[in-house]
Design a protein around this motif. Structure first.
Motif, short mmCIF file in Angstrom:
data_model
loop_
_atom_site.label_atom_id
_atom_site.label_comp_id
_atom_site.label_asym_id
_atom_site.label_seq_id
_atom_site.Cartn_x
_atom_site.Cartn_y
_atom_site.Cartn_z
N ILE A 128 0.86 -1.18 0.00
CA ILE A 128 0.00 0.00 0.00
C ILE A 128 0.90 1.22 0.00
O ILE A 128 1.72 1.40 0.90
N THR A 129 0.77 2.05 -1.01
CA THR A 129 1.61 3.24 -1.13
C THR A 129 0.78 4.49 -0.88
O THR A 129 -0.44 4.46 -0.88
N LYS A 130 1.49 5.59 -0.64
CA LYS A 130 0.87 6.90 -0.42
C LYS A 130 -0.17 6.85 0.69
O LYS A 130 -1.28 7.38 0.56
N ALA A 131 0.19 6.18 1.78
CA ALA A 131 -0.71 6.05 2.92
C ALA A 131 -0.01 6.57 4.17
O ALA A 131 1.22 6.56 4.26
N ARG A 132 -0.80 6.98 5.14
CA ARG A 132 -0.26 7.47 6.41
C ARG A 132 -0.80 6.58 7.53
O ARG A 132 -2.01 6.52 7.74
N VAL A 133 0.09 5.88 8.21
CA VAL A 133 -0.31 5.00 9.30
C VAL A 133 -0.70 5.84 10.51
O VAL A 133 0.01 6.76 10.89
N HIS A 134 -1.85 5.51 11.09
CA HIS A 134 -2.31 6.21 12.29
C HIS A 134 -1.98 5.44 13.55
O HIS A 134 -1.64 6.03 14.57
N LYS A 135 -2.10 4.12 13.48
CA LYS A 135 -1.94 3.33 14.71
C LYS A 135 -1.57 1.90 14.36
O LYS A 135 -2.13 1.32 13.44
N LEU A 136 -0.63 1.35 15.12
CA LEU A 136 -0.34 -0.08 15.04
C LEU A 136 -1.29 -0.79 15.99
O LEU A 136 -1.46 -0.38 17.14
N LEU A 137 -1.93 -1.84 15.53
CA LEU A 137 -2.86 -2.62 16.34
C LEU A 137 -2.10 -3.74 17.03
O LEU A 137 -1.31 -4.43 16.38
N THR A 138 -2.31 -3.91 18.30
CA THR A 138 -1.60 -4.93 19.07
C THR A 138 -2.59 -5.84 19.79
O THR A 138 -3.70 -5.43 20.10
N ASN A 139 -2.14 -7.06 20.06
CA ASN A 139 -2.98 -7.98 20.84
C ASN A 139 -2.67 -7.79 22.33
O ASN A 139 -1.88 -6.91 22.70
N SER A 140 -3.24 -8.63 23.17
CA SER A 140 -3.07 -8.47 24.62
C SER A 140 -1.62 -8.70 25.07
O SER A 140 -1.25 -8.28 26.16
N ASP A 141 -0.82 -9.36 24.23
CA ASP A 141 0.60 -9.57 24.55
C ASP A 141 1.49 -8.45 24.02
O ASP A 141 2.70 -8.49 24.16
N GLY A 142 0.89 -7.45 23.36
CA GLY A 142 1.67 -6.35 22.81
C GLY A 142 2.26 -6.63 21.44
O GLY A 142 3.05 -5.84 20.94
N VAL A 143 1.87 -7.73 20.81
CA VAL A 143 2.38 -8.09 19.49
C VAL A 143 1.57 -7.35 18.42
O VAL A 143 0.34 -7.29 18.48
N CYS A 144 2.26 -6.76 17.45
CA CYS A 144 1.59 -6.04 16.37
C CYS A 144 0.83 -7.05 15.50
O CYS A 144 1.41 -8.00 15.00
#
Length: 87
Positions: free
Chosen positions: A12-28
């Motif tokens: 995916i190009t020309k995009a701006r990431v807002h937030k990394l989603l993580t699980n309860s263990d903190g893994v992306c």
């Protein structure tokens, strides 16, 4: 080129990431991003590839911090090269 021939990867190009989603263990486990004025969410492995900061001539830019000697020179970088993914 794998992304053009299979569903193993999506680029995916020309995009701006807002937030990394993580699980309860903190893994992306995904991310939310904006592209073309719309918000999207992707789930699965994430690889972030960011551009440089050669077009950010603001006084608090990474260019000013790390290469102030280049601040007066023009650039061939696109105006999107502001180091947002590095900051």
């Amino acid at each position: 080129k794998v992304a053009e021939r299979s569903d193993k990867a999506r680029i995916i190009t020309k995009a701006r990431v807002h937030k990394l989603l993580t699980n309860s263990d903190g893994v992306c486990v995904g991310l939310t991003y904006e592209r073309g004025g719309l918000d999207f969410q992707e789930h699965g492995p994430v690889i972030l590839a960011t551009g440089g900061f050669g077009a950010d001539f603001t006084k608090n830019s990474l260019l000013a911090q790390y290469r102030p000697d280049l601040m007066h020179l023009p650039t061939t970088n696109g105006e999107h090269c502001t180091g947002d993914g590095i900051k």
